[in-house]
Design a protein around this motif. Structure first.
Motif, short mmCIF file in Angstrom:
data_model
loop_
_atom_site.label_atom_id
_atom_site.label_comp_id
_atom_site.label_asym_id
_atom_site.label_seq_id
_atom_site.Cartn_x
_atom_site.Cartn_y
_atom_site.Cartn_z
N VAL A 173 -9.16 38.66 70.07
CA VAL A 173 -9.24 39.98 70.73
C VAL A 173 -8.72 41.03 69.76
O VAL A 173 -7.72 40.80 69.06
N LEU A 174 -9.37 42.17 69.71
CA LEU A 174 -8.93 43.25 68.80
C LEU A 174 -7.59 43.79 69.27
O LEU A 174 -7.33 43.90 70.47
N PHE A 175 -6.75 44.18 68.29
CA PHE A 175 -5.40 44.63 68.63
C PHE A 175 -5.11 45.98 67.99
O PHE A 175 -5.18 46.14 66.77
N HIS A 176 -4.79 46.95 68.85
CA HIS A 176 -4.39 48.29 68.39
C HIS A 176 -2.94 48.54 68.76
O HIS A 176 -2.51 48.18 69.86
N THR A 177 -2.18 49.14 67.85
CA THR A 177 -0.83 49.58 68.22
C THR A 177 -0.64 51.05 67.90
O THR A 177 -1.04 51.52 66.82
N ASP A 178 -0.05 51.77 68.83
CA ASP A 178 0.35 53.15 68.62
C ASP A 178 1.74 53.09 68.00
O ASP A 178 2.73 52.81 68.68
#
Ligand code: 7TS
Length: 396
Positions: A173-178
């Motif tokens: 699953v793609l993972f984005h972090t702010d």
């Protein structure tokens, strides 16, 4: 004395950053895409600035760091692109965010929900932290993206990004972090944490306002949000913000250099403030210090509306916050306090103090004195707090 303790909202521009930016307004003002000397004046400084940004997060040279106008833009871009590429095409139907993300994630997620995307808003625990196993529990084979912030802007809580990155990588699953509140506060390494997308904003680490970035791992590039030109390899058209990019590069370099100072000296001042404020009866902090960025305290004074405290602080020339600035004109309770299920009266009492490497011991001592006096004054006139002489219970 004027004391600025609202560094999670924005921070002073480092004088070295300002100095680095200055030539690009009146002297070297060429459009980098043009074909003359004015343009080429900007090429080397731009390249060097980009290298500093790559180095600051340990990106590989083949990855993309695309300059945007702010973190809000980067966050919108990630979610909306995922919608275009995965949800609208029917490949996936679900994204996961935490319930305490910045509004630029939450409001975008809600917008996507209105377009048919399923969204899970992950809960936080009683310490204000997203537990990594909850991410695993909610991922399905239809999940396109997990977006979890690195450090919460209200509490300073550090989320288990490396663990979440590992889970996402294992599940495909793609993972984005702010990472807006993480840059310059703790080591940020996109490779170590298996990050596909990372958001940053220069003005949170002593760079200029109006410039942010989105990191994209090679092979995980997103659909552009702004079409029209070839700037930023076509990922984000529009004339480059040369001074802003140079400023962000310098700010990143300075932030990395100052990291040890931030995690020791700034932490010491934060702890001094926190120790003193916690001596006041009926005072609460949600997230334990060891699980927080070194500069932040979110503290509740029972019986005192956050806005009333801010008023007293402001009169004494101290800047703090009751929640994110974006929400501070509404008399709403703090979203994190609500998410941990704090009693309604406590959710309205949270005050955020966020320090920086420019904060001094003198400023902290002055703040302690002002807050103590404000608590005495405001509790004495509070309708929800029976001012309890020592040894007596308050009525709440
Ligand atoms: N993400 C996080 C975690 C933030 O804290 C903020 C700003 C943003 C995104 C948006 O950044 P921008 O570059 O678009 O401005 N947070 C706050 C705050 O806590 N108080 O004021 C602004």
């Amino acid at each position: 004395m004027r004391v600025y303790l609202d560094n999670n909202a924005t921070s002073i521009v480092d004088p070295h950053v300002f100095e680095a930016m200055e030539p690009f307004f009146v002297k070297k003002y060429g459009n980098p895409s043009s074909l003359h000397q004015f343009a080429s004046d900007t090429h080397k400084p731009l390249k060097e600035a980009m290298q500093k940004i790559y180095a600051g997060i340990n990106a590989k040279s083949e990855d993309s760091v695309v300059i945007t106008s702010c973190a809000t833009e980067s966050n919108n871009w990630v979610l909306k692109s995922i919608y275009f590429e995965y949800i609208l095409t029917g490949r996936k139907n679900h994204i996961i965010v935490s319930e305490v993300e910045h509004p630029s994630i939450i409001a975008t997620a809600k917008f996507l929900e209105s377009k048919g995307c399923k969204v899970t808003y992950l809960p936080i625990n009683s310490e204000g932290i997203v537990e990594a196993h909850t991410v695993r529990d909610f991922i399905t084979d239809k999940t396109a993206l997990v977006s979890i912030m690195w450090v919460n802007n209200e509490t300073g809580a550090i989320f288990p990004i490396e663990e979440i990155g590992e889970i996402c990588a294992a599940k495909g699953v793609l993972f984005h972090t702010d990472a807006v509140q993480a840059i310059g506060k703790l080591p940020v390494n996109v490779q170590k944490a298996n990050i596909d997308y990372l958001t940053m904003s220069a003005h949170k680490f002593h760079g200029p306002k109006g410039v942010g970035a989105l990191y994209m791992k090679k092979g995980k590039e997103l659909t552009p949000l702004l079409h029209g030109g070839s700037q930023m390899n076509g990922f984000r058209s529009g004339t480059l913000n040369v001074a802003g990019i140079v400023g962000m590069g310098k700010a990143m370099e300075q932030a990395i250099d100052a990291l040890d100072f931030e995690m020791s000296e700034v932490k010491e001042l934060r702890d001094r403030l926190e120790d003193a404020l916690l001596e006041i009866p009926d005072t609460f902090v949600v997230t334990p210090r060891a699980k927080r960025a070194a500069n932040t305290i979110l503290i509740s004074f029972r019986g005192i509306e956050g806005e009333a405290m801010l008023w007293d602080l402001n009169r004494a020339n101290i800047a703090a916050s009751t929640g994110s600035a974006c929400a501070s004109e509404d008399l709403e309770s703090n979203p994190v306090m609500e998410a941990i299920g704090a009693e309604a009266d406590l959710a309205h009492t949270a005050i955020r103090f966020s320090l920086s490497r420019y904060t001094t011991g003198e400023e902290i001592d002055y703040t302690i004195e002002v807050v103590k006096n404000a608590v005495d004054r405001l509790r004495a006139i509070s309708s929800s707090y029976a001012y309890a002489p020592e040894g007596h219970e308050s009525k709440l």
